[in-house]
Design a protein around this motif. Structure first.
Motif, short mmCIF file in Angstrom:
data_model
loop_
_atom_site.label_atom_id
_atom_site.label_comp_id
_atom_site.label_asym_id
_atom_site.label_seq_id
_atom_site.Cartn_x
_atom_site.Cartn_y
_atom_site.Cartn_z
N LEU A 1 -42.78 12.14 -77.69
CA LEU A 1 -44.14 12.65 -77.69
C LEU A 1 -44.58 12.84 -79.13
O LEU A 1 -43.75 12.92 -80.04
CB LEU A 1 -44.22 13.99 -76.96
CG LEU A 1 -44.05 13.99 -75.45
CD1 LEU A 1 -44.01 15.42 -74.93
CD2 LEU A 1 -45.16 13.21 -74.77
N GLY A 2 -45.89 12.93 -79.33
CA GLY A 2 -46.39 13.31 -80.63
C GLY A 2 -47.06 12.23 -81.44
O GLY A 2 -47.61 12.50 -82.50
N GLY A 3 -47.04 11.01 -80.95
CA GLY A 3 -47.73 9.96 -81.68
C GLY A 3 -49.23 10.13 -81.61
O GLY A 3 -49.75 10.97 -80.88
N LEU B 1 -47.89 14.15 -88.82
CA LEU B 1 -47.62 14.13 -87.39
C LEU B 1 -46.19 14.62 -87.19
O LEU B 1 -45.32 14.43 -88.05
CB LEU B 1 -47.75 12.73 -86.80
CG LEU B 1 -49.16 12.17 -86.59
CD1 LEU B 1 -49.08 10.70 -86.17
CD2 LEU B 1 -49.91 12.97 -85.54
N ARG B 2 -45.96 15.21 -86.02
CA ARG B 2 -44.60 15.61 -85.66
C ARG B 2 -44.23 14.97 -84.34
O ARG B 2 -44.86 15.23 -83.32
CB ARG B 2 -44.50 17.13 -85.54
CG ARG B 2 -43.06 17.62 -85.39
CD ARG B 2 -43.02 19.08 -85.05
NE ARG B 2 -41.69 19.66 -85.26
CZ ARG B 2 -41.25 20.74 -84.64
NH1 ARG B 2 -42.01 21.35 -83.75
NH2 ARG B 2 -40.04 21.21 -84.90
N LEU B 3 -43.25 14.10 -84.39
CA LEU B 3 -42.76 13.45 -83.19
C LEU B 3 -41.63 14.27 -82.59
O LEU B 3 -40.85 14.89 -83.32
CB LEU B 3 -42.26 12.04 -83.50
CG LEU B 3 -43.21 11.11 -84.24
CD1 LEU B 3 -42.57 9.74 -84.40
CD2 LEU B 3 -44.54 11.02 -83.53
N SER B 4 -41.55 14.27 -81.28
CA SER B 4 -40.42 14.90 -80.62
C SER B 4 -39.83 13.93 -79.60
O SER B 4 -40.52 13.04 -79.09
CB SER B 4 -40.83 16.20 -79.93
OG SER B 4 -41.74 15.94 -78.88
N LEU C 1 -35.02 16.06 -80.39
CA LEU C 1 -34.99 15.49 -81.74
C LEU C 1 -36.41 15.46 -82.27
O LEU C 1 -37.33 15.11 -81.53
CB LEU C 1 -34.43 14.06 -81.68
CG LEU C 1 -34.32 13.31 -83.01
CD1 LEU C 1 -33.25 13.96 -83.89
CD2 LEU C 1 -33.99 11.85 -82.75
N TYR C 2 -36.57 15.83 -83.52
CA TYR C 2 -37.89 15.87 -84.13
C TYR C 2 -37.94 14.94 -85.34
O TYR C 2 -36.93 14.66 -85.99
CB TYR C 2 -38.22 17.29 -84.61
CG TYR C 2 -38.22 18.33 -83.52
CD1 TYR C 2 -37.12 19.18 -83.34
CD2 TYR C 2 -39.31 18.47 -82.67
CE1 TYR C 2 -37.11 20.13 -82.34
CE2 TYR C 2 -39.31 19.42 -81.67
CZ TYR C 2 -38.21 20.25 -81.51
OH TYR C 2 -38.21 21.20 -80.52
N MET D 1 -44.72 1.51 -83.84
CA MET D 1 -44.20 2.18 -82.65
C MET D 1 -42.90 2.86 -83.07
O MET D 1 -42.03 2.22 -83.66
CB MET D 1 -43.94 1.17 -81.53
CG MET D 1 -43.53 1.80 -80.22
SD MET D 1 -44.87 2.67 -79.41
CE MET D 1 -45.73 1.28 -78.67
N TYR D 2 -42.79 4.14 -82.78
CA TYR D 2 -41.62 4.92 -83.17
C TYR D 2 -40.76 5.19 -81.95
O TYR D 2 -41.26 5.59 -80.89
CB TYR D 2 -42.06 6.23 -83.83
CG TYR D 2 -42.56 6.03 -85.24
CD1 TYR D 2 -43.79 5.42 -85.47
CD2 TYR D 2 -41.81 6.43 -86.34
CE1 TYR D 2 -44.25 5.20 -86.76
CE2 TYR D 2 -42.26 6.23 -87.63
CZ TYR D 2 -43.48 5.61 -87.83
OH TYR D 2 -43.94 5.40 -89.12
N TYR D 3 -39.46 5.00 -82.13
CA TYR D 3 -38.49 5.17 -81.05
C TYR D 3 -37.39 6.15 -81.47
O TYR D 3 -36.95 6.13 -82.61
CB TYR D 3 -37.82 3.85 -80.70
CG TYR D 3 -38.74 2.75 -80.25
CD1 TYR D 3 -39.33 1.89 -81.18
CD2 TYR D 3 -39.01 2.55 -78.90
CE1 TYR D 3 -40.17 0.86 -80.78
CE2 TYR D 3 -39.85 1.53 -78.49
CZ TYR D 3 -40.42 0.69 -79.44
OH TYR D 3 -41.25 -0.33 -79.02
#
Length: 126
Positions: free
Chosen positions: A7-9, A18-21, A78-79, A92-94
């Protein structure tokens, strides 16, 4: 079986944050290697950052000084905190993980990881 969900994109202007989780569900294991990868348009998937079972972190050159990887909730989350974003961060982040009590790093081959999230899109405008 472990499932990962990112989440977070989103869309942000250059210089923004931005903070991805990435949350793991199922039979998680506390000793694991966790990492963030990204795939930019027309490029191969690349490692960005990793945190191993000893909480040692490592970063690729594109992430150093701007991104921070961390874990929480007994390694079920994981952040990736991303600051000072640039248009070239658009991708795209994975998140990825694999049970492992040893060391891993951002250079660990993507094929070694056995669990992947579905990805979250990050778009940075100039």
């Amino acid at each position: 079986q472990v499932q990962l969900a990112e989440l977070g994109g989103g869309s942000v202007q250059a210089g923004g944050s931005l903070r991805l989780s990435c949350t793991a569900s199922g039979n998680t294991i506390s000793k694991n290697c966790m990492a963030w990868f990204r795939q930019r348009p027309g490029k191969e998937r690349e490692g960005i950052a990793a945190i191993d079972s000893t909480d040692r972190t490592s970063y690729g050159d594109s992430a150093k000084g701007r991104f921070t990887i961390s874990e929480g909730n007994a390694r079920r989350t994981l952040y990736l905190q991303m600051d000072n974003l640039r248009p070239e961060d658009t991708a795209m982040y994975y998140c990825a993980t694999r049970p492992f009590s040893g060391r891993c790093s951002w250079t660990t081959d993507a094929q070694w990881f056995n669990r992947w999230g579905q990805g979250t899109q990050v778009t940075v405008s100039a």
